[in-house]
Design an enzyme around this catalytic site. Sequence first.
Site, PDB file in Angstrom:
ATOM      1  N   ASN A   9     -25.007  72.804  -5.331  1.00  0.00           N
ATOM      2  CA  ASN A   9     -25.842  71.662  -4.954  1.00  0.00           C
ATOM      3  C   ASN A   9     -24.925  70.665  -4.257  1.00  0.00           C
ATOM      4  OD1 ASN A   9     -27.474  69.443  -4.749  1.00  0.00           O
ATOM      5  ND2 ASN A   9     -27.566  69.012  -6.954  1.00  0.00           N
ATOM      6  N   HIS A  94     -34.459  67.862 -10.092  1.00  0.00           N
ATOM      7  CA  HIS A  94     -33.085  67.471 -10.454  1.00  0.00           C
ATOM      8  C   HIS A  94     -33.130  66.099 -11.125  1.00  0.00           C
ATOM      9  CE1 HIS A  94     -28.879  66.305 -10.076  1.00  0.00           C
ATOM     10  NE2 HIS A  94     -28.609  67.575  -9.923  1.00  0.00           N
ATOM     11  N   GLU A 165     -29.568  71.212 -17.312  1.00  0.00           N
ATOM     12  CA  GLU A 165     -28.561  70.264 -16.838  1.00  0.00           C
ATOM     13  C   GLU A 165     -28.592  69.009 -17.706  1.00  0.00           C
ATOM     14  OE1 GLU A 165     -27.283  71.160 -12.564  1.00  0.00           O
ATOM     15  OE2 GLU A 165     -28.802  69.618 -12.495  1.00  0.00           O
ATOM     16  N   SER A 209     -20.987  69.512 -14.548  1.00  0.00           N
ATOM     17  CA  SER A 209     -19.529  69.578 -14.491  1.00  0.00           C
ATOM     18  C   SER A 209     -18.977  70.977 -14.757  1.00  0.00           C
ATOM     19  CB  SER A 209     -18.902  68.554 -15.451  1.00  0.00           C
ATOM     20  OG  SER A 209     -19.307  67.242 -15.092  1.00  0.00           O
TER      21      SER A 209
END
Length: 246
Positions: A9, A94, A165, A209
Amino acid sequence: MKKKLIAGNWKMNGGLAFNESLVAALRAGTVPPDCDVAVCVPAPYLAHLQTLLAGSAIALGAQDVSQYESGAYTGEVSTAMLKDFGVRYAIVGHSERRLYHGETDGAVSAKTARALAAGITPIVCVGETLAEREAGQTEEVVKRQLAAVIHVNGHCISEIVVAYEPVWAIGTGKTASPEQAQQVHAVLRAQLHAATDRSALMRILYGGSMNAANAAQLLAQPDIDGGLIGGAALKAPDFLTIVAAA
Ligand code: PEP
């Protein structure tokens, strides 16, 4: 066999010269046959990336898609427009879009349906904030987010990719431990299992991360089927190391 998926992304990063050098470096690396790889790039660069990626094993993805088919929706990009440039994946929901653009579970579900109808694979993001994790609400939050998408998409749900996420891990350098991530992935898998008999074939990515140093351990977890990669996707050696780890 289910292939792993590593999707970059790029967020709001890139430029003509940057795109060329990053893609040249990615193309010089190896994409193993048992791993799907995609880069999700800013909309203005879709045409550029389509050209740069032509003939490579790297698929093109978008970072968002409109829930509407066409018409008076200034600034929106439709599935038909994405298809014109060979887009195969679209990130949907997202956390940065949920947070900065007020995207609701309903909008995320509608975008998912629109992508599926166009033959674009939605990468549907779910994840809890730090406050929600600390309040013990992680499962409740991710299940609510996924339930909305399942409700609207019915049996087609087997065609989506899910990305877990945790918001507190995105761009912060704080990664969920492999155990923390696996725990949530198992919850999501069970939820998918209740919705489709194809859940075992579905891919649930981890994002937050993930980097060259921690990818192998995360990707070794039984329910982690790939990664959605932000910062590390902008550095070819790091992204290729993650691909190799998959
Ligand atoms: C993301 O934006 O989807 C993401 C996972 O970012 P990062 O890898 O930088 O945390």
